[in-house]
Design an enzyme around this catalytic site. Sequence first.
Site, PDB file in Angstrom:
ATOM      1  N   GLU A  35      16.682 -22.849  39.642  1.00 30.40           N
ATOM      2  CA  GLU A  35      17.660 -22.574  38.588  1.00 30.40           C
ATOM      3  C   GLU A  35      19.060 -23.032  38.994  1.00 30.40           C
ATOM      4  O   GLU A  35      19.808 -23.567  38.174  1.00 30.40           O
ATOM      5  CB  GLU A  35      17.672 -21.083  38.244  1.00 30.40           C
ATOM      6  CG  GLU A  35      16.423 -20.594  37.506  1.00 30.40           C
ATOM      7  CD  GLU A  35      16.258 -21.250  36.147  1.00 30.40           C
ATOM      8  OE1 GLU A  35      17.248 -21.738  35.577  1.00 30.40           O
ATOM      9  OE2 GLU A  35      15.119 -21.268  35.645  1.00 30.40           O
ATOM     10  N   TYR A 118      23.609 -16.443  33.236  1.00 29.97           N
ATOM     11  CA  TYR A 118      22.398 -17.201  32.934  1.00 29.97           C
ATOM     12  C   TYR A 118      21.389 -17.094  34.071  1.00 29.97           C
ATOM     13  O   TYR A 118      20.213 -16.774  33.862  1.00 29.97           O
ATOM     14  CB  TYR A 118      22.710 -18.677  32.673  1.00 29.97           C
ATOM     15  CG  TYR A 118      21.449 -19.504  32.737  1.00 29.97           C
ATOM     16  CD1 TYR A 118      20.554 -19.503  31.672  1.00 29.97           C
ATOM     17  CD2 TYR A 118      21.106 -20.208  33.904  1.00 29.97           C
ATOM     18  CE1 TYR A 118      19.352 -20.185  31.755  1.00 29.97           C
ATOM     19  CE2 TYR A 118      19.909 -20.892  33.992  1.00 29.97           C
ATOM     20  CZ  TYR A 118      19.038 -20.879  32.915  1.00 29.97           C
ATOM     21  OH  TYR A 118      17.840 -21.554  33.002  1.00 29.97           O
ATOM     22  N   ASP A 136      20.703 -20.883  27.749  1.00 29.63           N
ATOM     23  CA  ASP A 136      21.374 -22.066  28.277  1.00 29.63           C
ATOM     24  C   ASP A 136      21.734 -22.968  27.101  1.00 29.63           C
ATOM     25  O   ASP A 136      21.610 -22.577  25.929  1.00 29.63           O
ATOM     26  CB  ASP A 136      20.497 -22.790  29.305  1.00 29.63           C
ATOM     27  CG  ASP A 136      19.291 -23.486  28.683  1.00 29.63           C
ATOM     28  OD1 ASP A 136      18.996 -23.245  27.489  1.00 29.63           O
ATOM     29  OD2 ASP A 136      18.642 -24.281  29.383  1.00 29.63           O
ATOM     30  N   CYS A 189      14.053 -30.623  20.478  1.00 28.34           N
ATOM     31  CA  CYS A 189      15.284 -30.353  19.724  1.00 28.34           C
ATOM     32  C   CYS A 189      16.490 -30.717  20.589  1.00 28.34           C
ATOM     33  O   CYS A 189      17.338 -29.890  20.912  1.00 28.34           O
ATOM     34  CB  CYS A 189      15.324 -28.879  19.320  1.00 28.34           C
ATOM     35  SG  CYS A 189      16.603 -28.472  18.115  1.00 28.34           S
ATOM     36  N   CYS A 196      12.216 -34.194  15.240  1.00 30.34           N
ATOM     37  CA  CYS A 196      11.784 -33.123  14.338  1.00 30.34           C
ATOM     38  C   CYS A 196      10.314 -33.250  13.939  1.00 30.34           C
ATOM     39  O   CYS A 196       9.665 -32.249  13.620  1.00 30.34           O
ATOM     40  CB  CYS A 196      12.667 -33.106  13.086  1.00 30.34           C
ATOM     41  SG  CYS A 196      14.407 -32.716  13.439  1.00 30.34           S
ATOM     42  N   CYS A 199       8.318 -31.111  16.216  1.00 27.34           N
ATOM     43  CA  CYS A 199       8.703 -29.708  16.341  1.00 27.34           C
ATOM     44  C   CYS A 199       7.581 -28.795  15.854  1.00 27.34           C
ATOM     45  O   CYS A 199       7.048 -28.981  14.762  1.00 27.34           O
ATOM     46  CB  CYS A 199       9.983 -29.435  15.546  1.00 27.34           C
ATOM     47  SG  CYS A 199      10.567 -27.722  15.710  1.00 27.34           S
ATOM     48  N   CYS A 204      12.864 -24.566   9.684  1.00 25.25           N
ATOM     49  CA  CYS A 204      14.099 -24.753  10.446  1.00 25.25           C
ATOM     50  C   CYS A 204      15.250 -24.807   9.462  1.00 25.25           C
ATOM     51  O   CYS A 204      15.289 -25.666   8.571  1.00 25.25           O
ATOM     52  CB  CYS A 204      14.027 -26.036  11.266  1.00 25.25           C
ATOM     53  SG  CYS A 204      15.588 -26.480  12.072  1.00 25.25           S
TER      54      CYS A 204
END
Length: 300
Positions: A35, A118, A136, A189, A196, A199, A204
């Site tokens: 991370e 985060y 994030d 995305c 799209c 997706c 959306c």
Amino acid sequence: MSIDAEALVDWFTDTARDLPWRRPEATAWHILMSEIMLQQTPVVRVEPIWREWVARWPVPSAMAASSQAEVLRAWGKLGYPRRALRLHECARVLAAEHGDVVPADVDVLLSLPGIGAYTARAVACFAYGQRVPVVDTNVRRVVARAVHGREPGNPSSRDLAETEALLPTPVPRAAKFSAALMELGALVCTARNPDCARCPLPACAWVDAGKPAAEVARKVQRYEGTDRQARGRLLDVLRDASGPVEQVRLDLAWTRDPGQRARALDSLLVDGLIEQTEDGLFALAGEGGGAATGSAPSLR
């Protein structure tokens, strides 16, 4: 509008990247290292360095026993090297005060050096499977588009609450949903050219609104010729050296702007990434032999 958690989690189950820090054998310490490394750095650059770090420092005490300079050299060119120093400091605290174990509690995680909002929640979620919102840039983008029908604005204190409201109630499913939300923003995305057609979400708000453009144009961050690049060049000299070097070695590393070089060197000293010895040489942190601190002399 909300996000169809079932559709998103099913998609993630079928298509998730096989990243090494997602595997069952990855410990909380390994996940914490990933991370820290992944902040503002692509997976393709992080993965080989992360594998080296896991082999070299499998537990916090192993890193704590190494010098700051060793950690900075191992960090290589991942960028933003202050992260490496803070992780080294965090390892020392984990080894000394937490039995070499990364804690699961978000508030305790937040008390560790270099661990922000985060990272604390990412470790609690991805290492310990907790139901906590992990926000994030990718997550903010997906939520802004899919739920609110717009491009994301500036980070806000509302982001955590809005994301938490989307989490499924069952704890294990909530943790997987968080990972899936991040994966969707990273792969589908995306900020530019979102795919799209791929997706998995059945609805959306952003698509329904005609994909409106952002109200504020995104600034493209350049690297060439910046103070960041100058800092990197100076650090490269010290990482490649076996000990302290003379100022002239740094002068030759960045010749295009002496004033910028002086500014970059001074900031490296202030950040604790390098040290100046009593006889005026420069070294990586921890290699100055009881080095003097303060600003760099003028390089003009």
